[in-house]
Every structure is written in structure tokens, then in C-alpha cells.
Scaffold this active site. Structure first.
Site, PDB file in Angstrom:
ATOM      1  N   ARG A   1       0.509  -1.316  -0.063  1.00  0.00           N
ATOM      2  CA  ARG A   1       0.030  -0.153   0.000  1.00  0.00           C
ATOM      3  C   ARG A   1       0.752   1.694   0.138  1.00  0.00           C
ATOM      4  NH1 ARG A   1      -3.122  -1.975   5.138  1.00  0.00           N
ATOM      5  NH2 ARG A   1      -1.079  -2.316   5.228  1.00  0.00           N
TER       6      ARG A   1
ATOM      7  N   ASP B   1      -5.313  -4.464   3.631  1.00  0.00           N
ATOM      8  CA  ASP B   1      -4.196  -5.000   3.485  1.00  0.00           C
ATOM      9  C   ASP B   1      -3.818  -5.799   2.110  1.00  0.00           C
ATOM     10  OD1 ASP B   1      -1.411  -6.108   2.810  1.00  0.00           O
ATOM     11  OD2 ASP B   1      -1.204  -5.834   5.660  1.00  0.00           O
TER      12      ASP B   1
END
Ligand code: 4NP
Length: 159
Positions: free
Chosen positions: A14, A124
Site C-alpha cells: 500500500r 491489506d
């Protein structure tokens, strides 16, 4: 100079995606000389590694270039230098607040950049594999952050 740091757990999915997406926005806005962009991880597990292959592939499909990403762990003593310290989820927020409590009031949740998604975690993709959903959120937030910085720097549309 306005210095922006994106933080995620491992700094291979990310946060480096956010870094690459935001850097492109900044370049397109002609703000490269005024803004620096960086990313780091809460953990050290992937230090020195490049971005996750699925993240690289997705960014490639979207025409976003990646400049030599090498994962690194955040260093509490470097946080002072950043104007924006943006984390991906509540767990990051807890972790960074424990690691560097002196800056707790300056930590910002990425989703809070997007008013209709405020308070959400950027899930995630290392565990969900949903890189597309992450990309969509990151693009939306980076647009907002770029607008905020344009106002902050009194940016004017080129004539
Ligand atoms: P990120 O992805 O936090 O989005 O960079 C992760 C990468 C690795 C791990 C967790 C999250 N890990 O547990 O190794």
C-alpha cells in the site's frame, strides 16, 4: 518544501503504491519542485525488497512508474521532517503511535482524505489480494491530497 510520507505495515504494497500514485499526481500538477514523496513500513521484514509483484503489475497497467522502490522501516527520528504522515489503517495508527508517540497528533488516516470514506481501513492486499480496490482508494485520496497541497502552495493553473 512540503514533505509527504506514506506508511503501511510492510512497505511493499500500500505505501509504495500510494507513493508512486501521488508522485505522478504531483508531477502532473507541476509541483515536483515543491513536494517530496516517500514511504516506509512499520516492520522491517521486507527491508531492501522491491514492491510486491501484483502491485507492480497493477501500477504498470495504470501507466504509473515505480522509481527503484526499496522497502524500508520507519525511523522515528526522521518523522519530524514530514508535513504529512499518512497511514493506511487503524493498526498502523496504533503501531506508529506506540513507536513515535511524540508525533501522534500529526498522524493521519489515508481514508480521511476522502470525505465519503473517512475512517475506513485500506485493507491489506498482502492478505486480501485485492490490489484493484486498494488502487481505487489510493487514487481517490491522492487526488484530494494534491488539491489540498495546491491550495496550501497557492498553486495557479498554468496560462
Ligand atoms: P503493506 O503490505 O503493509 O501494504 O506494504 C504488507 C506487506 C507484508 C506484510 C504485511 C503487509 N507482512 O506481514 O509481511
Amino acid at each position: 518544501m512540503i514533505n509527504v510520507l506514506f506508511i503501511s505495515l510492510g512497505n511493499i504494497c500500500r505505501s509504495p503504491m500510494a507513493e508512486a500514485i501521488f508522485r505522478k499526481r504531483i508531477e502532473e500538477a507541476g509541483l515536483s519542485g515543491l513536494v517530496t514523496v516517500d514511504s516506509a513500513g512499520i516492520g522491517h521484514w521486507h527491508e531492501g525488497k522491491e514492491m510486491h509483484p501484483s502491485a507492480r503489475e497493477l501500477l504498470g497497467q495504470k501507466g504509473i512508474s515505480i522509481i527503484n522502490h526499496q522497502a524500508k522501516q520507519i525511523q522515528a527520528e526522521h518523522l519530524e521532517a514530514y508535513d504529512y504522515i499518512i497511514v493506511m489503517d487503524q493498526l498502523n495508527l496504533q503501531d506508529i503511535s506506540a513507536i513515535a508517540p511524540a508525533h501522534t497528533s500529526r498522524y493521519q488516516l489515508f481514508s480521511d482524505l476522502i470525505s465519503e470514506r473517512a475512517g475506513e481501513d485500506i485493507e491489506d492486499p498482502f492478505f486480501t489480494d485485492n490490489f484493484e480496490a486498494v488502487h481505487e482508494m489510493l487514487e481517490a485520496g491522492c487526488v484530494e491530497l494534491c488539491e489540498t497541497i495546491k491550495q496550501q502552495t497557492q498553486w495557479k493553473e498554468p496560462v
